[in-house]
Motif scaffolding. Structure first.
Motif, PDB file in Angstrom:
ATOM      1  N   ARG A  10      31.728  -6.578-107.370  1.00  0.00           N
ATOM      2  CA  ARG A  10      30.479  -7.269-107.708  1.00  0.00           C
ATOM      3  C   ARG A  10      30.740  -8.572-108.468  1.00  0.00           C
ATOM      4  O   ARG A  10      30.056  -9.574-108.269  1.00  0.00           O
ATOM      5  CB  ARG A  10      29.625  -6.328-108.558  1.00  0.00           C
ATOM      6  N   SER A  23      25.075  -1.096-106.004  1.00  0.00           N
ATOM      7  CA  SER A  23      23.726  -1.509-105.625  1.00  0.00           C
ATOM      8  C   SER A  23      22.656  -0.619-106.239  1.00  0.00           C
ATOM      9  O   SER A  23      22.871   0.578-106.451  1.00  0.00           O
ATOM     10  CB  SER A  23      23.592  -1.486-104.100  1.00  0.00           C
ATOM     11  N   TYR A  59      24.606 -12.819 -99.177  1.00  0.00           N
ATOM     12  CA  TYR A  59      23.622 -12.934-100.249  1.00  0.00           C
ATOM     13  C   TYR A  59      23.846 -14.197-101.077  1.00  0.00           C
ATOM     14  O   TYR A  59      23.823 -14.182-102.310  1.00  0.00           O
ATOM     15  CB  TYR A  59      23.634 -11.683-101.130  1.00  0.00           C
ATOM     16  N   ASN A  73      25.321  -9.508-106.585  1.00  0.00           N
ATOM     17  CA  ASN A  73      24.716  -8.339-107.215  1.00  0.00           C
ATOM     18  C   ASN A  73      24.116  -7.353-106.231  1.00  0.00           C
ATOM     19  O   ASN A  73      23.555  -6.340-106.647  1.00  0.00           O
ATOM     20  CB  ASN A  73      23.639  -8.787-108.204  1.00  0.00           C
ATOM     21  N   THR A  74      24.229  -7.631-104.924  1.00  0.00           N
ATOM     22  CA  THR A  74      23.615  -6.757-103.929  1.00  0.00           C
ATOM     23  C   THR A  74      24.638  -5.887-103.224  1.00  0.00           C
ATOM     24  O   THR A  74      24.578  -4.651-103.299  1.00  0.00           O
ATOM     25  CB  THR A  74      22.835  -7.589-102.902  1.00  0.00           C
TER      26      THR A  74
END
Length: 282
Positions: free
Chosen positions: A235, A165, A278, A258-259
């Motif tokens: 990820r 992150s 997400y 991606n978070t």
């Protein structure tokens, strides 16, 4: 502000049901994240599941667990966990019969983050040793008897790892012990997953074909098609690597984001289930 204060402290409450004897409660240890097989399943029987009819009696409360998000584990009559207070991360052990502190071991500077300080992952107990990962990316091996340090490594300094992150919410993994190996996920170009010698911390192999940054998930072990493997969510999605050498066996570009890739994978009947937030789905 009040919510912020509450997030900085946690308390451990251990409830023993009067409908079960201590012998029954000790029949199955809970030595790691999500239980003996890391699947969230307990085989205990004879427990009172209807608390509306008969509420369990609170036997004791321990109020010095400190800050953090670590879930306790239990082996025999000892509870193990980690916390943070007074600018230090620490591990500790309690007697489950009395709630009394058996030992406390300082581990290093407290991981500080505005969403809550301290550790994220659970301790993993294997025989006379226990293993843990701190929010700052340090992995430790301690003596289960007294908490003395046996070895420690740093994901970033020793393994060239890093978190996925932009905002560092802290390494949240609960290490997996499998045979003579400790499996962890420092992430990075040298290999997302690392297999360490559980007695020394020496690197046995890295998953060089899988180089995603470290996420917030904890790996599981499974045997699929006769091949023992470690399965981890990153990820980029979910992947399986060979337990023997870390070679990538398969990948699936699902449930990554991606978070923060957080949930632990589930494997049942040769099918792997993964999900993530997400807007990643499952």
């Amino acid at each position: 502000m009040e919510k912020r204060k509450l997030s900085m402290f946690r308390y451990i409450f251990i409830v023993v049901l009067l409908s079960a004897s201590f012998a029954e409660l000790q029949a199955q240890d809970w030595p790691q994240w999500r239980g003996p097989n890391r699947d969230g399943i307990s085989k205990e029987t004879g427990l009172n599941l209807d608390w509306t009819a008969k509420k369990p009696k609170l036997l004791w409360t321990f109020r010095d667990a400190g800050a953090g998000y670590s879930a306790p584990v239990i082996v025999g009559t000892t509870l193990y966990s980690q916390g943070a207070a007074g600018s230090k991360d620490f591990a500790f052990a309690l007697d489950t019969r009395t709630g009394k502190l058996i030992w406390k071991q300082d581990l290093g500077p407290m991981f500080v983050m505005d969403r809550g300080n301290g550790p994220r992952g659970s301790v993993s107990v294997d025989g006379d040793k226990l293993y843990l990962v701190r929010g700052g990316g340090q992995i430790h091996c301690l003596s289960a008897a007294d908490g003395k340090m046996i070895w420690q490594k740093d994901f970033r300094k020793d393994f060239g790892g890093n978190i996925m992150s932009g905002t560092d919410w802290g390494f949240s993994e609960s290490p997996l012990v499998d045979g003579n190996l400790v499996i962890c996920t420092p992430g990075g170009s040298q290999g997302s997953i690392a297999a360490l010698d559980k007695n020394t911390g020496r690197v046995v192999w890295r998953s060089k074909g899988l180089t995603a940054l470290g996420g917030y998930s904890s790996a599981i072990v499974a045997e699929i098609g006769g091949v023992r493997q470690y399965i981890q969510l990153t990820r980029q999605g979910v992947a399986g690597v060979a337990a023997s050498d870390g070679k990538v066996l398969w990948t699936a570009n699902v449930a990554g984001n991606n978070t923060a890739a957080i949930p632990t994978p589930v494997c049942r009947d040769n099918i792997v289930y993964v999900t993530s937030g997400y807007n990643a789905g499952c």
